[in-house]
Write a protein that holds these residues in place. Structure first.
Motif, mmCIF file in Angstrom:
data_model
loop_
_atom_site.group_PDB
_atom_site.id
_atom_site.type_symbol
_atom_site.label_atom_id
_atom_site.label_comp_id
_atom_site.label_asym_id
_atom_site.label_seq_id
_atom_site.Cartn_x
_atom_site.Cartn_y
_atom_site.Cartn_z
ATOM 1 N N VAL A 11 -41.499 3.066 -43.115
ATOM 2 C CA VAL A 11 -40.081 1.813 -43.827
ATOM 3 C C VAL A 11 -40.698 0.379 -42.095
ATOM 4 O O VAL A 11 -41.065 0.812 -41.629
ATOM 5 C CB VAL A 11 -39.135 2.151 -43.183
ATOM 6 N N ALA A 12 -40.441 -0.150 -43.168
ATOM 7 C CA ALA A 12 -40.818 -1.551 -42.332
ATOM 8 C C ALA A 12 -39.132 -2.922 -42.481
ATOM 9 O O ALA A 12 -39.373 -2.941 -43.234
ATOM 10 C CB ALA A 12 -41.784 -2.355 -43.078
ATOM 11 N N ALA A 13 -38.694 -3.068 -41.389
ATOM 12 C CA ALA A 13 -37.782 -3.708 -40.669
ATOM 13 C C ALA A 13 -38.064 -4.699 -39.761
ATOM 14 O O ALA A 13 -38.398 -4.112 -38.869
ATOM 15 C CB ALA A 13 -36.621 -2.855 -40.699
ATOM 16 N N LEU A 14 -38.106 -5.839 -40.153
ATOM 17 C CA LEU A 14 -37.638 -6.976 -39.357
ATOM 18 C C LEU A 14 -36.213 -6.917 -38.698
ATOM 19 O O LEU A 14 -35.555 -7.933 -39.723
ATOM 20 C CB LEU A 14 -37.904 -8.623 -39.777
ATOM 21 N N ALA A 15 -35.748 -7.396 -37.503
ATOM 22 C CA ALA A 15 -35.147 -7.577 -36.860
ATOM 23 C C ALA A 15 -34.890 -8.071 -35.616
ATOM 24 O O ALA A 15 -35.720 -7.577 -34.713
ATOM 25 C CB ALA A 15 -33.853 -5.394 -37.003
ATOM 26 N N GLY A 16 -33.844 -9.077 -35.220
ATOM 27 C CA GLY A 16 -34.136 -8.834 -33.744
ATOM 28 C C GLY A 16 -33.792 -8.779 -32.938
ATOM 29 O O GLY A 16 -32.723 -7.414 -33.614
ATOM 30 N N SER A 17 -33.583 -8.710 -31.718
ATOM 31 C CA SER A 17 -33.491 -7.741 -30.722
ATOM 32 C C SER A 17 -31.637 -7.085 -30.803
ATOM 33 O O SER A 17 -31.479 -6.296 -30.265
ATOM 34 C CB SER A 17 -34.011 -8.321 -29.322
ATOM 35 N N SER A 18 -31.530 -8.363 -31.190
ATOM 36 C CA SER A 18 -29.200 -7.939 -31.099
ATOM 37 C C SER A 18 -29.088 -7.333 -32.034
ATOM 38 O O SER A 18 -28.380 -6.151 -32.082
ATOM 39 C CB SER A 18 -28.882 -9.396 -31.139
ATOM 40 N N ARG A 19 -30.318 -6.760 -32.823
ATOM 41 C CA ARG A 19 -29.795 -5.998 -34.607
ATOM 42 C C ARG A 19 -31.083 -4.703 -34.196
ATOM 43 O O ARG A 19 -30.574 -3.930 -35.353
ATOM 44 C CB ARG A 19 -29.728 -6.717 -35.100
ATOM 45 N N ALA A 20 -31.160 -4.572 -33.699
ATOM 46 C CA ALA A 20 -32.753 -3.585 -33.411
ATOM 47 C C ALA A 20 -31.993 -2.634 -33.792
ATOM 48 O O ALA A 20 -32.491 -1.444 -34.521
ATOM 49 C CB ALA A 20 -34.031 -3.806 -32.653
ATOM 50 N N VAL A 23 -30.523 -0.897 -36.691
ATOM 51 C CA VAL A 23 -31.126 -1.145 -37.831
ATOM 52 C C VAL A 23 -31.937 0.057 -37.786
ATOM 53 O O VAL A 23 -31.629 1.452 -38.750
ATOM 54 C CB VAL A 23 -32.266 -2.613 -38.115
ATOM 55 N N LEU A 24 -32.634 0.582 -36.510
ATOM 56 C CA LEU A 24 -33.501 1.768 -36.469
ATOM 57 C C LEU A 24 -31.930 3.296 -36.869
ATOM 58 O O LEU A 24 -32.287 4.056 -37.529
ATOM 59 C CB LEU A 24 -33.971 2.152 -35.434
ATOM 60 N N ALA A 25 -31.398 2.806 -36.374
ATOM 61 C CA ALA A 25 -30.224 3.923 -36.000
ATOM 62 C C ALA A 25 -29.512 4.697 -38.313
ATOM 63 O O ALA A 25 -29.614 5.660 -37.866
ATOM 64 C CB ALA A 25 -29.157 3.981 -35.597
ATOM 65 N N SER A 35 -39.045 10.309 -36.327
ATOM 66 C CA SER A 35 -39.598 8.432 -36.546
ATOM 67 C C SER A 35 -40.594 8.165 -35.061
ATOM 68 O O SER A 35 -39.850 8.993 -33.953
ATOM 69 C CB SER A 35 -38.565 8.121 -36.737
ATOM 70 N N LEU A 36 -41.090 7.335 -35.766
ATOM 71 C CA LEU A 36 -41.984 6.642 -34.649
ATOM 72 C C LEU A 36 -42.279 5.017 -34.968
ATOM 73 O O LEU A 36 -41.614 4.814 -35.582
ATOM 74 C CB LEU A 36 -43.790 7.070 -34.848
ATOM 75 N N LEU A 48 -34.280 0.034 -26.344
ATOM 76 C CA LEU A 48 -33.875 0.727 -27.916
ATOM 77 C C LEU A 48 -34.015 2.101 -27.838
ATOM 78 O O LEU A 48 -32.595 2.927 -28.522
ATOM 79 C CB LEU A 48 -35.705 0.409 -28.889
ATOM 80 N N ALA A 49 -34.779 2.769 -26.583
ATOM 81 C CA ALA A 49 -34.580 3.886 -26.482
ATOM 82 C C ALA A 49 -33.090 4.848 -25.950
ATOM 83 O O ALA A 49 -32.379 5.686 -26.079
ATOM 84 C CB ALA A 49 -35.496 5.265 -25.661
#
Length: 70
Positions: A11-20, A23-25, A35-36, A48-49
């Motif tokens: 999966v590839a997803a581009l998201a700004g830091s405020s939404r990352a 999106v990953l969740a 997931s990696l 993110l961690a």
């Protein structure tokens, strides 16, 4: 060319830091497995961690003992 096992999903997803984190969740929830995730900077990875319940950061700024633990 190697084939990807059927159990692996890319999966590839581009998201700004405020939404990352959100999106990953959402991606992780739908995956049901491990997931990696790659981040641009060590700080991004640490943020993110911290935002994801079961996530762990792994980057070059960690002590060897911490890397081995992960």
């Amino acid at each position: 060319i190697e084939t990807v096992p059927a159990t692996v999903r890319h999966v590839a997803a581009l998201a700004g830091s405020s939404r990352a984190a959100a999106v990953l969740a959402a991606i992780a929830e739908g995956g049901g497995g491990k997931s990696l995730v790659f981040g641009r900077t060590r700080g991004d990875v640490d943020q993110l961690a911290a935002a994801l319940p079961r996530a762990r950061a792994l980057h070059g700024g960690l002590a060897q003992a911490r890397e081995t633990e992960i």
